[in-house]
Motif scaffolding. Structure first.
Motif, PDB file in Angstrom:
ATOM      1  N   ILE A  43      -5.920 -23.492   3.219  1.00  0.00           N
ATOM      2  CA  ILE A  43      -7.368 -23.758   3.220  1.00  0.00           C
ATOM      3  C   ILE A  43      -7.864 -23.984   4.649  1.00  0.00           C
ATOM      4  O   ILE A  43      -8.901 -23.446   5.051  1.00  0.00           O
ATOM      5  CB  ILE A  43      -7.704 -24.975   2.325  1.00  0.00           C
ATOM      6  CG1 ILE A  43      -7.498 -24.605   0.855  1.00  0.00           C
ATOM      7  CG2 ILE A  43      -9.131 -25.461   2.572  1.00  0.00           C
ATOM      8  CD1 ILE A  43      -7.612 -25.778  -0.088  1.00  0.00           C
ATOM      9  N   THR A  44      -7.132 -24.747   5.425  1.00  0.00           N
ATOM     10  CA  THR A  44      -7.520 -25.031   6.807  1.00  0.00           C
ATOM     11  C   THR A  44      -7.543 -23.756   7.641  1.00  0.00           C
ATOM     12  O   THR A  44      -8.499 -23.516   8.402  1.00  0.00           O
ATOM     13  CB  THR A  44      -6.555 -26.064   7.428  1.00  0.00           C
ATOM     14  OG1 THR A  44      -6.591 -27.254   6.648  1.00  0.00           O
ATOM     15  CG2 THR A  44      -6.920 -26.370   8.867  1.00  0.00           C
ATOM     16  N   LEU A  45      -6.518 -22.921   7.509  1.00  0.00           N
ATOM     17  CA  LEU A  45      -6.469 -21.678   8.278  1.00  0.00           C
ATOM     18  C   LEU A  45      -7.577 -20.719   7.854  1.00  0.00           C
ATOM     19  O   LEU A  45      -8.146 -20.016   8.695  1.00  0.00           O
ATOM     20  CB  LEU A  45      -5.094 -21.023   8.146  1.00  0.00           C
ATOM     21  CG  LEU A  45      -3.924 -21.826   8.737  1.00  0.00           C
ATOM     22  CD1 LEU A  45      -2.609 -21.076   8.525  1.00  0.00           C
ATOM     23  CD2 LEU A  45      -4.145 -22.175  10.190  1.00  0.00           C
ATOM     24  N   ALA A  46      -7.916 -20.714   6.568  1.00  0.00           N
ATOM     25  CA  ALA A  46      -9.033 -19.885   6.105  1.00  0.00           C
ATOM     26  C   ALA A  46     -10.351 -20.372   6.708  1.00  0.00           C
ATOM     27  O   ALA A  46     -11.188 -19.561   7.121  1.00  0.00           O
ATOM     28  CB  ALA A  46      -9.104 -19.902   4.577  1.00  0.00           C
ATOM     29  N   GLN A  47     -10.542 -21.687   6.782  1.00  0.00           N
ATOM     30  CA  GLN A  47     -11.752 -22.233   7.402  1.00  0.00           C
ATOM     31  C   GLN A  47     -11.830 -21.857   8.875  1.00  0.00           C
ATOM     32  O   GLN A  47     -12.896 -21.473   9.372  1.00  0.00           O
ATOM     33  CB  GLN A  47     -11.777 -23.758   7.268  1.00  0.00           C
ATOM     34  CG  GLN A  47     -12.082 -24.250   5.890  1.00  0.00           C
ATOM     35  CD  GLN A  47     -12.013 -25.766   5.814  1.00  0.00           C
ATOM     36  OE1 GLN A  47     -11.150 -26.396   6.421  1.00  0.00           O
ATOM     37  NE2 GLN A  47     -12.944 -26.345   5.064  1.00  0.00           N
ATOM     38  N   ILE A  48     -10.714 -21.960   9.573  1.00  0.00           N
ATOM     39  CA  ILE A  48     -10.688 -21.609  10.995  1.00  0.00           C
ATOM     40  C   ILE A  48     -11.021 -20.138  11.169  1.00  0.00           C
ATOM     41  O   ILE A  48     -11.812 -19.767  12.042  1.00  0.00           O
ATOM     42  CB  ILE A  48      -9.320 -21.952  11.612  1.00  0.00           C
ATOM     43  CG1 ILE A  48      -9.141 -23.463  11.691  1.00  0.00           C
ATOM     44  CG2 ILE A  48      -9.164 -21.299  12.993  1.00  0.00           C
ATOM     45  CD1 ILE A  48      -7.746 -23.910  12.070  1.00  0.00           C
TER      46      ILE A  48
ATOM     47  N   ALA B  69       1.377 -17.609  10.647  1.00  0.00           N
ATOM     48  CA  ALA B  69      -0.038 -17.617  10.265  1.00  0.00           C
ATOM     49  C   ALA B  69      -0.878 -18.316  11.328  1.00  0.00           C
ATOM     50  O   ALA B  69      -1.967 -17.839  11.676  1.00  0.00           O
ATOM     51  CB  ALA B  69      -0.206 -18.304   8.904  1.00  0.00           C
ATOM     52  N   ILE B  70      -0.376 -19.400  11.872  1.00  0.00           N
ATOM     53  CA  ILE B  70      -1.103 -20.126  12.915  1.00  0.00           C
ATOM     54  C   ILE B  70      -1.219 -19.265  14.168  1.00  0.00           C
ATOM     55  O   ILE B  70      -2.290 -19.144  14.761  1.00  0.00           O
ATOM     56  CB  ILE B  70      -0.407 -21.468  13.218  1.00  0.00           C
ATOM     57  CG1 ILE B  70      -0.528 -22.406  12.011  1.00  0.00           C
ATOM     58  CG2 ILE B  70      -0.992 -22.113  14.472  1.00  0.00           C
ATOM     59  CD1 ILE B  70       0.401 -23.588  12.043  1.00  0.00           C
ATOM     60  N   GLN B  71      -0.117 -18.631  14.571  1.00  0.00           N
ATOM     61  CA  GLN B  71      -0.131 -17.792  15.768  1.00  0.00           C
ATOM     62  C   GLN B  71      -1.043 -16.579  15.612  1.00  0.00           C
ATOM     63  O   GLN B  71      -1.647 -16.132  16.582  1.00  0.00           O
ATOM     64  CB  GLN B  71       1.289 -17.341  16.119  1.00  0.00           C
ATOM     65  CG  GLN B  71       2.139 -18.465  16.669  1.00  0.00           C
ATOM     66  CD  GLN B  71       3.567 -18.040  16.961  1.00  0.00           C
ATOM     67  OE1 GLN B  71       4.088 -17.093  16.384  1.00  0.00           O
ATOM     68  NE2 GLN B  71       4.223 -18.755  17.855  1.00  0.00           N
ATOM     69  N   SER B  72      -1.193 -16.079  14.407  1.00  0.00           N
ATOM     70  CA  SER B  72      -2.034 -14.902  14.195  1.00  0.00           C
ATOM     71  C   SER B  72      -3.511 -15.200  14.442  1.00  0.00           C
ATOM     72  O   SER B  72      -4.290 -14.291  14.705  1.00  0.00           O
ATOM     73  CB  SER B  72      -1.842 -14.347  12.784  1.00  0.00           C
ATOM     74  OG  SER B  72      -2.452 -15.187  11.829  1.00  0.00           O
ATOM     75  N   LEU B  73      -3.906 -16.475  14.368  1.00  0.00           N
ATOM     76  CA  LEU B  73      -5.303 -16.848  14.586  1.00  0.00           C
ATOM     77  C   LEU B  73      -5.649 -16.992  16.066  1.00  0.00           C
ATOM     78  O   LEU B  73      -6.811 -17.112  16.413  1.00  0.00           O
ATOM     79  CB  LEU B  73      -5.625 -18.151  13.863  1.00  0.00           C
ATOM     80  CG  LEU B  73      -5.676 -18.065  12.350  1.00  0.00           C
ATOM     81  CD1 LEU B  73      -5.900 -19.450  11.759  1.00  0.00           C
ATOM     82  CD2 LEU B  73      -6.760 -17.111  11.895  1.00  0.00           C
ATOM     83  N   ASN B  74      -4.652 -16.998  16.919  1.00  0.00           N
ATOM     84  CA  ASN B  74      -4.877 -17.108  18.359  1.00  0.00           C
ATOM     85  C   ASN B  74      -5.726 -18.337  18.696  1.00  0.00           C
ATOM     86  O   ASN B  74      -6.776 -18.247  19.333  1.00  0.00           O
ATOM     87  CB  ASN B  74      -5.527 -15.834  18.901  1.00  0.00           C
ATOM     88  CG  ASN B  74      -5.447 -15.767  20.412  1.00  0.00           C
ATOM     89  OD1 ASN B  74      -4.527 -16.323  21.009  1.00  0.00           O
ATOM     90  ND2 ASN B  74      -6.394 -15.098  21.031  1.00  0.00           N
ATOM     91  N   ILE B  75      -5.270 -19.495  18.218  1.00  0.00           N
ATOM     92  CA  ILE B  75      -5.950 -20.760  18.475  1.00  0.00           C
ATOM     93  C   ILE B  75      -4.993 -21.700  19.198  1.00  0.00           C
ATOM     94  O   ILE B  75      -3.780 -21.493  19.205  1.00  0.00           O
ATOM     95  CB  ILE B  75      -6.434 -21.429  17.169  1.00  0.00           C
ATOM     96  CG1 ILE B  75      -5.249 -21.687  16.237  1.00  0.00           C
ATOM     97  CG2 ILE B  75      -7.517 -20.617  16.502  1.00  0.00           C
ATOM     98  CD1 ILE B  75      -5.582 -22.529  15.040  1.00  0.00           C
TER      99      ILE B  75
END
Length: 105
Positions: A18-23, A56-62
């Protein structure tokens, strides 16, 4: 209620998703990046789920800060991404790895 239906590991993955979708939505709609803080990602998750979460976190480039109490997860992080690792003991911070200067652009 997730607490009644899911194991603790499943709850962690559910809320992380849910958090990654929000980001991701915020990046698309507002064109800005977030900072993600995760305390002890490795607790309640087996190694394969830890790695899926990291990917998944790395794919968002955050920018993200992830705490862990074991070194197993940190040994597998992709060193080509901007990853820095630190050990904190009794208020003292020791750099374990330097940030790489490689970017994914």
């Amino acid at each position: 209620e997730p607490a009644e239906l899911l194991s603790r590991g499943q709850q962690k993955l559910f809320f992380l998703a849910i958090t990654l979708a929000q980001i991701s939505m915020m990046q698309e709609l507002q064109k800005h990046n977030s900072i993600l803080l995760i305390d002890d990602l490795s607790s309640e998750l087996d190694y394969s789920h830890q790695m899926l979460a990291i990917e998944a976190i790395q794919s968002l480039n955050i920018q993200s800060f992830i705490t862990a109490i074991n070194s197993e997860m940190s040994a597998s992080l992709d060193k080509e991404n901007r990853v820095g690792m630190f050990h904190v003991k009794q208020g003292e911070v020791e750099a374990l790895t330097a940030l790489s200067t490689t970017s994914n652009t």
